[in-house]
Design a protein around this motif. Structure first.
Motif, PDB file in Angstrom:
ATOM      1  N   GLY A   1      15.739 -15.349  -9.608  1.00 12.18           N
ATOM      2  CA  GLY A   1      15.118 -14.648 -10.721  1.00 12.18           C
ATOM      3  C   GLY A   1      16.130 -14.278 -11.789  1.00 12.18           C
TER       4      GLY A   1
ATOM      5  N   ARG B   1      16.984 -17.491 -13.703  1.00 13.30           N
ATOM      6  CA  ARG B   1      15.906 -17.915 -14.593  1.00 13.30           C
ATOM      7  C   ARG B   1      15.645 -16.912 -15.723  1.00 13.30           C
TER       8      ARG B   1
ATOM      9  N   SER C   1      14.073 -14.135 -15.165  1.00 11.71           N
ATOM     10  CA  SER C   1      12.762 -13.569 -14.844  1.00 11.71           C
ATOM     11  C   SER C   1      12.957 -12.275 -14.057  1.00 11.71           C
ATOM     12  N   TRP C   2      12.836 -11.144 -14.743  1.00 12.25           N
ATOM     13  CA  TRP C   2      13.037  -9.880 -14.037  1.00 12.25           C
ATOM     14  C   TRP C   2      11.916  -9.630 -13.031  1.00 12.25           C
TER      15      TRP C   2
ATOM     16  N   LEU D   1      10.439 -11.982 -11.083  1.00 13.22           N
ATOM     17  CA  LEU D   1      10.803 -12.707  -9.868  1.00 13.22           C
ATOM     18  C   LEU D   1      11.934 -11.996  -9.143  1.00 13.22           C
TER      19      LEU D   1
ATOM     20  N   TRP E   1      20.185 -11.335 -18.289  1.00 12.57           N
ATOM     21  CA  TRP E   1      19.228 -11.077 -19.376  1.00 12.57           C
ATOM     22  C   TRP E   1      19.903 -11.197 -20.752  1.00 12.57           C
TER      23      TRP E   1
ATOM     24  N   LYS F   1      15.265  -3.970 -18.244  1.00 16.68           N
ATOM     25  CA  LYS F   1      14.932  -4.953 -17.210  1.00 16.68           C
ATOM     26  C   LYS F   1      15.719  -4.697 -15.931  1.00 16.68           C
TER      27      LYS F   1
ATOM     28  N   SER G   1      13.620  -3.560 -12.648  1.00 15.76           N
ATOM     29  CA  SER G   1      13.641  -4.452 -11.488  1.00 15.76           C
ATOM     30  C   SER G   1      14.263  -3.761 -10.280  1.00 15.76           C
TER      31      SER G   1
END
Length: 411
Positions: free
Chosen positions: A182, A185, A187-188, A190, A221, A232, A236
């Motif tokens: 995550g 990618r 993606s916080w 994931l 990020w 984020k 997360s």
């Protein structure tokens, strides 16, 4: 006259090739790990000459496994031991010292009709295959001597015998790798989902993933502004920490006590609060695996020589952490940067290594450290001769630890 067959879709062969590249190396690593473990089990005859049945669910279970299975069957319980065992010390008994992520996965799979014991084995092996698959993606999904050696090291990772056992180590480590994916990618969501599962599986994973996600504001990020990066990272980490809150909520529902976990740890295991880590390292180094149980009669060669393998395990784990740090340094010198997933793997490895010594886990540090598997994301940066030497050391120690596991020495 028959019509000509429809032409194949142009992209289909390419998709098949990508699928093979994505699945075959992880599958080969998973099969290799099982093959080595099976050979070790065959070499681990008990003192009475009987053989271990690697394919039985019983061979995958040790002390804590029964607690995880009891949670899967009937949930949590806690009670004074003397209520059921009059001659027992005046301490608390129950299963609230174990987190619910793994047993709840076992319970869910058992709804298909499989026994709890078989469900536990399936969850573990599926999680192990998932570990290799996610690791392979993090390595770039490109087969080279370095990535091949990295997968091979993962197949015989230090403490990796517990990645085949009815323990949450494989599922928790898979969740840590998903969290790293995550971060890679960007993606916080994931990352938070992987962190939640990791935190619900094991306290060591909980500490590692929350620390890493909080630190991610410094290295992940990158496409976002600084305030968004901090948001984020914090959100997360908070969602990941909810895995611990979920565990404590389930324990409270069953026992009526929010501090049930802490109470049984203090009462029955003498744990709680922070320890002096170097003193705990000394205890781990001096605490032989054979302290709990040594099989009677003639011992197989592997078991006999493994009884003092706590020291080689200690040094190998420490060497692995050092090599992860060296790999990160080499990458920084060569490329002047680390990728976000490499920073994540580096911080997770460090926290997983240190947490058992801060918490006091002289009986279980060697299996907790198996979650350092995430550090393999960086090991690919080492020279191949160093990887080959690490592979040889890991294989030798895996055989010793595996023999003791199947002989019943390890807890």
């Amino acid at each position: 006259m028959n019509a000509d067959p429809a032409p194949a879709e142009p992209g289909r062969p390419a998709r098949r090739d990508r699928t093979r590249r994505a699945l075959l190396p992880p599958l080969a690593a998973w099969l290799l790990s099982n093959l080595v473990t099976w050979l070790v089990a065959r070499a681990s005859a008990a003192g009475d000459g009987s053989r271990v049945s690697y394919w039985s669910t019983g061979s995958r279970r040790r002390w804590d496994s029964e607690h995880y299975l009891s949670i899967a069957r009937a949930g949590y319980e806690m009670f004074p031991c003397r209520e059921r065992h009059p001659d027992f010390p005046d301490v608390m008994c129950g299963n609230v010292a174990w987190f619910p992520g793994y047993p709840m996965a076992v319970r869910a799979l058992s709804a298909t009709g499989l026994s709890y014991e078989l469900s536990a084995a399936v969850v573990t092996e599926a999680a192990l295959f998932g570990m290799f698959a996610v690791l392979w993606w993090l390595l770039g999904a490109r087969l080279t001597p370095s990535t091949g050696l990295t997968l091979a090291i993962g197949a015989v990772f230090p403490g990796g015998i517990y990645l085949h056992a009815a323990f949450p180590i494989a599922l928790g480590t898979l969740a840590l790798l998903v969290c790293v994916a995550g971060v890679k990618r960007g993606s916080w969501g994931l990352a938070a989902a992987g962190g939640f599962v990791a935190a619900s599986c094991h306290p060591v994973g909980a500490a590692a993933v929350v620390v890493m996600l909080l630190l991610s504001a410094l290295f992940a990020w990158r496409r976002d502004t600084r305030p968004v990066r901090y948001a984020k990272a914090g959100l997360s980490a908070a969602l990941a920490a909810c895995g611990v809150l979920w565990a404590k909520w389930l324990m409270w529902q069953a026992t009526g006590r929010w501090n049930a976990y802490e109470a049984i740890q203090a009462s029955s295991y003498g744990q709680g609060g922070l320890r002096e880590p170097f003193e705990e390292m000394r205890k781990a180094y001096d605490f032989p695996f054979s302290h709990w149980y040594t099989p009677e009669g003639h011992l197989p060669w592997l078991v006999e020589h493994g009884l003092a393998a706590h020291r080689t395990q200690f040094w190998l784990n420490a060497a692995f952490v050092l090599l992860v740090a060296v790999a990160a340094a080499l990458r920084l010198v060569r490329d002047r940067r680390l990728a976000a997933e490499e920073w994540a793997a580096l911080s997770l490895t460090a926290v997983v290594y240190l947490t058992p010594f801060f918490a006091g886990a002289e009986m279980s540090w060697y299996r907790n450290h198996a979650q350092m598997f995430v550090g393999l994301v960086l090991i690919k940066n080492l020279p191949r001769w160093v990887q080959a030497l690490l592979l040889a050391c890991c294989l030798a120690q895996y055989a010793l630890l595996g023999a003791m596991f199947f002989a019943g020495v390890l807890v």
